[in-house]
Design a protein around this motif. Structure first.
Motif, short mmCIF file in Angstrom:
data_model
loop_
_atom_site.label_atom_id
_atom_site.label_comp_id
_atom_site.label_asym_id
_atom_site.label_seq_id
_atom_site.Cartn_x
_atom_site.Cartn_y
_atom_site.Cartn_z
N THR A 1 40.40 34.61 29.36
CA THR A 1 40.60 36.06 29.19
C THR A 1 41.73 36.60 30.04
N PHE A 2 42.13 35.84 31.05
CA PHE A 2 43.23 36.29 31.92
C PHE A 2 43.84 35.06 32.58
N LEU A 3 45.15 35.09 32.81
CA LEU A 3 45.80 34.00 33.54
C LEU A 3 47.02 34.54 34.28
N ALA A 4 47.34 33.85 35.39
CA ALA A 4 48.50 34.22 36.20
C ALA A 4 49.15 32.95 36.72
N ARG A 5 50.50 32.89 36.57
CA ARG A 5 51.28 31.75 37.05
C ARG A 5 52.29 32.24 38.07
N SER A 6 52.20 31.74 39.31
CA SER A 6 53.08 32.24 40.37
C SER A 6 54.54 31.90 40.14
N TRP A 7 54.83 30.86 39.38
CA TRP A 7 56.20 30.39 39.16
C TRP A 7 56.89 31.03 37.95
N ASP A 8 56.13 31.82 37.19
CA ASP A 8 56.69 32.43 35.97
C ASP A 8 57.12 33.86 36.29
N PHE A 9 58.41 34.07 36.51
CA PHE A 9 58.91 35.39 36.90
C PHE A 9 59.02 36.34 35.71
N PHE A 10 59.13 35.83 34.50
CA PHE A 10 59.31 36.67 33.33
C PHE A 10 57.98 37.11 32.72
N ASN A 11 56.97 36.26 32.80
CA ASN A 11 55.65 36.58 32.23
C ASN A 11 54.56 36.07 33.16
N PRO A 12 54.46 36.69 34.37
CA PRO A 12 53.57 36.13 35.40
C PRO A 12 52.09 36.24 35.08
N THR A 13 51.67 37.21 34.27
CA THR A 13 50.26 37.37 33.93
C THR A 13 50.11 37.61 32.44
N GLU A 14 48.94 37.23 31.93
CA GLU A 14 48.57 37.52 30.55
C GLU A 14 47.10 37.91 30.53
#
Length: 318
Positions: free
Chosen positions: A291-304
């Protein structure tokens, strides 16, 4: 663990019958029960789909609504953790159902008896009390040997704090010593198995450590905590996991938390690999769907997704 369980079934069968005094019960209540140490997994974990992180290439290529690999890994690890707890505590449950052979003011002994699985050995279980602390040992010696020849395969202790079975304790299996004594076990891949726990205050904590034989491989450590409201947490490491596309595998530490209704959240910290130092967070619903995710290395789409779908786990914060 089956040889240990058989040894204590032998003790229980030979010592069964008779009544327990209140003092006997004080000794027996110092032995942990499964419900004191096992991870309280939500009922929904048994039916959730997913293969876990180690069965999927580039495991962090995840989309909202898909089966959470972190949830699946948490469920599998929790069940393996409980299997380890069961293996140690089954034999203590058998002792709890047997009357002591010898009673002294601050000491109880079950045995010695012949071990039907190891006919060259005798077995006994010893508990000793000093104030609020209880120490216990499952001991063996070769038949015909003397009192100085007993050696301990299992050792444990418990110090009470806030009532029956509330306190701190530890249980250890010395597989290496058994090997040196030519005592056959079904744990030849290990040198030791240790459990350390505290049940005196929330969040309770149980740590299990598997030490491989020979010392060539690092010990495997699992830590389980439980807080008010039935929320749980499991922390463990996953070496050699293919998290992202690249030339190296990742060594990661996974901290998973879950609510009684099956919802949960997991955080992966990459210790080594293509993205060393990276942090990944994921939440899932009761069906194990992301239902939710966050990637610290993704500067363009850090959360969904929606962070508000993640349960409140503040009771586990220290």
């Amino acid at each position: 663990m089956r040889h240990l369980a058989m040894a204590c079934l032998c003790l229980a069968a030979a010592a069964c019958g008779g009544d327990f005094s209140n003092d006997d019960l004080e000794f027996l209540n110092a032995l942990p029960r499964r419900e004191d140490l096992a991870a309280k997994l939500p009922p929904s974990s048994e039916g959730r789909a997913g293969g876990g992180l180690t069965t999927r290439k580039a495991a962090l290529v995840v989309k909202l609504g898909e089966a959470s690999e972190l949830a699946s890994e948490t469920d599998e690890t929790g069940r393996n953790f409980n299997a380890g707890v069961d293996g140690l505590l089954t034999l203590l449950e058998n002792i709890r159902n047997a009357s002591p052979t010898t009673r002294e003011p601050d000491r109880r002994v079950w045995g010695p008896f012949r071990d039907d699985k190891h006919r060259d050995f005798e077995v006994r279980f010893v508990m000793e009390r000093q104030a609020l602390r209880f120490d216990y040992r499952l001991e063996y010696r070769r038949r015909g040997e003397g009192d100085l020849d007993w050696w301990a395969f299992l050792t444990g202790h418990f110090e009470s704090d806030a009532g029956i079975r509330k306190g701190t304790g530890a249980i250890s299996l010395d597989v290496k010593r058994a090997r040196e004594e030519a005592f056959e076990t079904d744990l030849e891949a290990l040198d030791r198995l240790d459990i350390v726990y505290q049940t005196k205050a929330l969040p309770t904590r149980v740590e299990m450590v598997f030490t491989p034989a020979g010392g060539l491989v690092q010990a495997t450590r699992y830590t389980y905590r439980e807080a008010e409201g039935g929320v749980g947490e499991m922390k463990f490491q996953l070496p050699g996991t293919d998290l992202v596309a690249g030339g190296r595998l990742e060594d990661v530490e996974l901290t998973s938390r879950w609510a009684p209704d099956g919802r949960g959240a997991g955080t992966l910290l990459v210790l080594d690999g293509d993205i060393t130092g990276a942090k990944y967070t994921e939440c899932w619903n009761a069906l194990g769907r992301v239902t939710f995710l966050a990637r610290s290395w993704d500067f363009f789409n850090p959360t969904e997704g929606n962070r508000s779908t993640c349960p409140d786990f503040s009771a586990l914060d220290e």
